[in-house]
Design an enzyme around this catalytic site. Sequence first.
Site, PDB file in Angstrom:
ATOM      1  N   ARG A 113     -13.225 -26.886   6.560  1.00 55.40           N
ATOM      2  CA  ARG A 113     -11.981 -26.221   7.046  1.00 55.40           C
ATOM      3  C   ARG A 113     -12.243 -24.660   7.536  1.00 55.40           C
ATOM      4  O   ARG A 113     -11.289 -24.093   7.856  1.00 55.40           O
ATOM      5  CB  ARG A 113     -10.635 -26.352   6.589  1.00 55.40           C
ATOM      6  CG  ARG A 113      -9.895 -28.057   6.195  1.00 55.40           C
ATOM      7  CD  ARG A 113      -9.309 -28.046   7.457  1.00 55.40           C
ATOM      8  NE  ARG A 113      -8.076 -29.399   7.573  1.00 55.40           N
ATOM      9  CZ  ARG A 113      -7.633 -29.271   7.456  1.00 55.40           C
ATOM     10  NH1 ARG A 113      -6.766 -29.211   7.934  1.00 55.40           N
ATOM     11  NH2 ARG A 113      -7.063 -30.819   8.046  1.00 55.40           N
ATOM     12  N   ARG A 164      -6.893 -21.503  10.141  1.00 59.91           N
ATOM     13  CA  ARG A 164      -5.454 -20.324  11.234  1.00 59.91           C
ATOM     14  C   ARG A 164      -5.748 -18.769   9.586  1.00 59.91           C
ATOM     15  O   ARG A 164      -4.889 -18.638   9.942  1.00 59.91           O
ATOM     16  CB  ARG A 164      -4.461 -21.362  10.321  1.00 59.91           C
ATOM     17  CG  ARG A 164      -3.804 -22.098  11.503  1.00 59.91           C
ATOM     18  CD  ARG A 164      -2.766 -22.569  11.007  1.00 59.91           C
ATOM     19  NE  ARG A 164      -3.175 -23.482   9.975  1.00 59.91           N
ATOM     20  CZ  ARG A 164      -3.251 -24.874   9.880  1.00 59.91           C
ATOM     21  NH1 ARG A 164      -1.907 -24.993   9.828  1.00 59.91           N
ATOM     22  NH2 ARG A 164      -3.578 -25.820   8.419  1.00 59.91           N
ATOM     23  N   ARG A 219      -6.492 -20.353  19.504  1.00 58.39           N
ATOM     24  CA  ARG A 219      -5.311 -21.654  19.897  1.00 58.39           C
ATOM     25  C   ARG A 219      -3.924 -21.026  20.558  1.00 58.39           C
ATOM     26  O   ARG A 219      -3.823 -21.791  20.790  1.00 58.39           O
ATOM     27  CB  ARG A 219      -4.752 -21.551  17.547  1.00 58.39           C
ATOM     28  CG  ARG A 219      -3.519 -22.256  17.466  1.00 58.39           C
ATOM     29  CD  ARG A 219      -4.253 -23.951  17.407  1.00 58.39           C
ATOM     30  NE  ARG A 219      -4.163 -25.003  16.949  1.00 58.39           N
ATOM     31  CZ  ARG A 219      -2.491 -25.490  18.124  1.00 58.39           C
ATOM     32  NH1 ARG A 219      -2.298 -25.023  18.797  1.00 58.39           N
ATOM     33  NH2 ARG A 219      -1.830 -25.783  17.020  1.00 58.39           N
ATOM     34  N   ASP A 275     -11.263 -33.101  15.104  1.00 56.71           N
ATOM     35  CA  ASP A 275     -10.432 -33.405  13.823  1.00 56.71           C
ATOM     36  C   ASP A 275     -10.331 -34.975  13.539  1.00 56.71           C
ATOM     37  O   ASP A 275     -11.246 -35.803  14.215  1.00 56.71           O
ATOM     38  CB  ASP A 275      -8.778 -33.456  14.278  1.00 56.71           C
ATOM     39  CG  ASP A 275      -8.113 -33.623  12.404  1.00 56.71           C
ATOM     40  OD1 ASP A 275      -7.865 -31.939  12.899  1.00 56.71           O
ATOM     41  OD2 ASP A 275      -7.416 -34.273  12.701  1.00 56.71           O
ATOM     42  N   TYR A 308      -2.500 -42.694   8.822  1.00 55.62           N
ATOM     43  CA  TYR A 308      -1.931 -42.140   9.543  1.00 55.62           C
ATOM     44  C   TYR A 308      -2.448 -43.119  10.505  1.00 55.62           C
ATOM     45  O   TYR A 308      -0.794 -42.289  11.395  1.00 55.62           O
ATOM     46  CB  TYR A 308      -3.182 -41.070   9.700  1.00 55.62           C
ATOM     47  CG  TYR A 308      -3.298 -39.930   8.863  1.00 55.62           C
ATOM     48  CD1 TYR A 308      -2.281 -38.798   8.733  1.00 55.62           C
ATOM     49  CD2 TYR A 308      -4.219 -39.709   8.187  1.00 55.62           C
ATOM     50  CE1 TYR A 308      -2.374 -37.364   7.601  1.00 55.62           C
ATOM     51  CE2 TYR A 308      -4.625 -38.526   7.538  1.00 55.62           C
ATOM     52  CZ  TYR A 308      -3.440 -37.842   7.446  1.00 55.62           C
ATOM     53  OH  TYR A 308      -3.830 -36.761   5.809  1.00 55.62           O
TER      54      TYR A 308
HETATM   55  O1  CP3 Z   1     -13.713 -28.252   8.757  1.00 54.19           O
HETATM   56  C1  CP3 Z   1     -13.705 -27.645  10.164  1.00 54.19           C
HETATM   57  O2  CP3 Z   1     -13.475 -25.689   9.819  1.00 54.19           O
HETATM   58  C2  CP3 Z   1     -13.781 -28.348  11.512  1.00 54.19           C
HETATM   59  C3  CP3 Z   1     -12.075 -28.728  12.302  1.00 54.19           C
HETATM   60  C4  CP3 Z   1     -11.929 -29.681  11.202  1.00 54.19           C
HETATM   61  C5  CP3 Z   1     -10.322 -30.048  11.227  1.00 54.19           C
HETATM   62  N1  CP3 Z   1      -9.679 -31.285  10.084  1.00 54.19           N
HETATM   63  C6  CP3 Z   1      -9.514 -28.823  11.875  1.00 54.19           C
HETATM   64  C7  CP3 Z   1      -8.287 -28.803  11.941  1.00 54.19           C
HETATM   65  C8  CP3 Z   1     -11.852 -31.124   9.816  1.00 54.19           C
HETATM   66  C9  CP3 Z   1     -13.218 -31.474  10.030  1.00 54.19           C
HETATM   67  C10 CP3 Z   1     -10.893 -31.529   9.069  1.00 54.19           C
HETATM   68  C11 CP3 Z   1     -10.547 -32.676   8.741  1.00 54.19           C
HETATM   69  C12 CP3 Z   1      -9.579 -32.968   8.765  1.00 54.19           C
HETATM   70  N2  CP3 Z   1      -8.223 -33.629   9.356  1.00 54.19           N
HETATM   71  C13 CP3 Z   1      -8.932 -34.003   7.860  1.00 54.19           C
HETATM   72  C14 CP3 Z   1     -10.050 -34.993   6.491  1.00 54.19           C
HETATM   73  C15 CP3 Z   1     -10.021 -33.352   5.958  1.00 54.19           C
HETATM   74  C16 CP3 Z   1      -8.874 -32.986   5.038  1.00 54.19           C
HETATM   75  O3  CP3 Z   1      -8.576 -31.052   5.049  1.00 54.19           O
HETATM   76  O4  CP3 Z   1      -8.207 -34.169   3.913  1.00 54.19           O
HETATM   77  C17 CP3 Z   1      -7.781 -34.207   7.473  1.00 54.19           C
HETATM   78  C18 CP3 Z   1      -7.009 -35.189   6.555  1.00 54.19           C
HETATM   79  C19 CP3 Z   1      -7.333 -34.580   8.789  1.00 54.19           C
HETATM   80  C20 CP3 Z   1      -5.632 -34.553   9.260  1.00 54.19           C
HETATM   81  C21 CP3 Z   1      -5.333 -33.463   9.796  1.00 54.19           C
HETATM   82  N3  CP3 Z   1      -5.311 -32.665  10.773  1.00 54.19           N
HETATM   83  C22 CP3 Z   1      -4.480 -33.093   9.487  1.00 54.19           C
HETATM   84  C23 CP3 Z   1      -3.614 -33.623   8.104  1.00 54.19           C
HETATM   85  C24 CP3 Z   1      -3.860 -31.443   9.435  1.00 54.19           C
HETATM   86  C25 CP3 Z   1      -2.258 -30.909   9.985  1.00 54.19           C
HETATM   87  C26 CP3 Z   1      -2.616 -29.329   7.738  1.00 54.19           C
HETATM   88  C27 CP3 Z   1      -3.101 -28.502   8.017  1.00 54.19           C
HETATM   89  O5  CP3 Z   1      -4.268 -28.208   7.657  1.00 54.19           O
HETATM   90  O6  CP3 Z   1      -1.768 -28.146   9.097  1.00 54.19           O
HETATM   91  C28 CP3 Z   1      -4.657 -31.524  10.808  1.00 54.19           C
HETATM   92  C29 CP3 Z   1      -4.864 -29.911  11.473  1.00 54.19           C
HETATM   93  C30 CP3 Z   1      -6.077 -29.543  11.362  1.00 54.19           C
HETATM   94  N4  CP3 Z   1      -7.327 -29.882  11.958  1.00 54.19           N
HETATM   95  C31 CP3 Z   1      -5.715 -28.200  11.662  1.00 54.19           C
HETATM   96  C32 CP3 Z   1      -7.828 -27.441  12.040  1.00 54.19           C
HETATM   97  C33 CP3 Z   1      -7.604 -25.999  12.206  1.00 54.19           C
HETATM   98  C34 CP3 Z   1      -4.972 -26.594  11.513  1.00 54.19           C
HETATM   99  C35 CP3 Z   1      -3.969 -27.047  13.161  1.00 54.19           C
HETATM  100  C36 CP3 Z   1      -3.288 -26.054  13.672  1.00 54.19           C
HETATM  101  O7  CP3 Z   1      -4.557 -24.677  13.890  1.00 54.19           O
HETATM  102  O8  CP3 Z   1      -2.838 -25.511  14.818  1.00 54.19           O
END
Ligand code: CP3
Length: 341
Positions: A24, A28, A37, A74, A149
């Site tokens: 990640r 943020r 964003r 994502d 999910y």
């Molecule tokens: O790693 C990176 O920089 C690349 C981008 C990336 C995101 N999500 C961006 C994201 C990657 C590789 C993911 C993978 C992801 N997404 C996983 C597997 C890894 C892990 O963390 O277990 C999972 C389970 C998800 C599903 C997901 N997406 C959730 C549960 C959430 C909400 C939780 C949170 O952190 O807000 C997201 C949103 C998300 N995906 C954000 C980002 C940058 C935040 C959203 C925002 O900017 O508002």
Amino acid sequence: MTHKPLLATVLGERQERPPIWIMRQAGRYLPEYREIRTKAKNFLELCYTPDLATEVTLQPLRRFDLDAAILFSDILVVPDALGQSVRFEQGEGPVLDPVSAESIGALKPERALDHLAPVLETVRRLRAALTPEKTLIGFCGSPWTVATYMIGGRGSTDQAAARLFALRHPDAFAALIDILVATSIDYLVAQLEAGADVVQLFESWALNLDDQAFEARVIEPNRRIVDGVRARVPNAPIIGFPRGAAGNLANYAARTGVNALGLDYATPLDFAARHLPADLPVQGNLDPLRLVAGGAQLDERIDAILAAFQGRPHIFNLGHGIVPETPIEHVAGLVERVKNG
Ligand code: CP3
């Protein structure tokens, strides 16, 4: 051999200092991410707008000496591409209209790759933008994690909805996993063809499963994806990250055939040293909250991880995603310590 240190490590070469990327890493905790964003209507739109997604992917590499870029997207773009309703609500995480045993047949695997075309365009732009020593990482969610999910409709701590569904509706569950395996193979092959050097399988919910369920829901589908991708892209480099796999880790690595194994922060360093093959590349496993708190505890733990994996191919990373509260100076300090001691 390759001149990309991170790719070379995935392929089994040990480096003097481990290459590093951060799960990640675009997100943020970076003010420039928060700025971009606000330009997209919502989170999925950010993922599907190549201009913005390319920019966001590159942001962390401008600040830190990281060895890889990870495609900004994502794991839940796949259910979205299959036609399920997926929304990201501020402060709530993802919300999906849950699939039922009856509605799985209405998913549309035939249109998924067209829907994901903007993400593949982002991969092509990244390939062109990155300097040759940087590794470009593509990814998807593993079928079980994505299914939790799709079935539960949101994140949960115990994945109870999906675990019950798999037991009560084995045929519908198998049909869903088949769709996710086939779509993930097509999607990862397309990412590799568009220029990704490595792909990572995110199995974020490999926990809470008995060994029979782990075998059927984690090992089998991940193995089918690895085999399916390599049938079309021979020797495709693949990192598996089965978060929470614990005592199943060695079995996961051996049976799925991934090149490298991501370790969560609950994996004891001496367990990894004793139970994983000495030539198996590992990635991990710093607790993201240590990076928030910083100070001596952080430096000591970085050094302990470096020492534990010194004799094998190792990619430094966190044991799970970086959290929004992380101070940027702590990230800079981490990269500096890993690179230069
Ligand atoms: O790693 C990176 O920089 C690349 C981008 C990336 C995101 N999500 C961006 C994201 C990657 C590789 C993911 C993978 C992801 N997404 C996983 C597997 C890894 C892990 O963390 O277990 C999972 C389970 C998800 C599903 C997901 N997406 C959730 C549960 C959430 C909400 C939780 C949170 O952190 O807000 C997201 C949103 C998300 N995906 C954000 C980002 C940058 C935040 C959203 C925002 O900017 O508002």
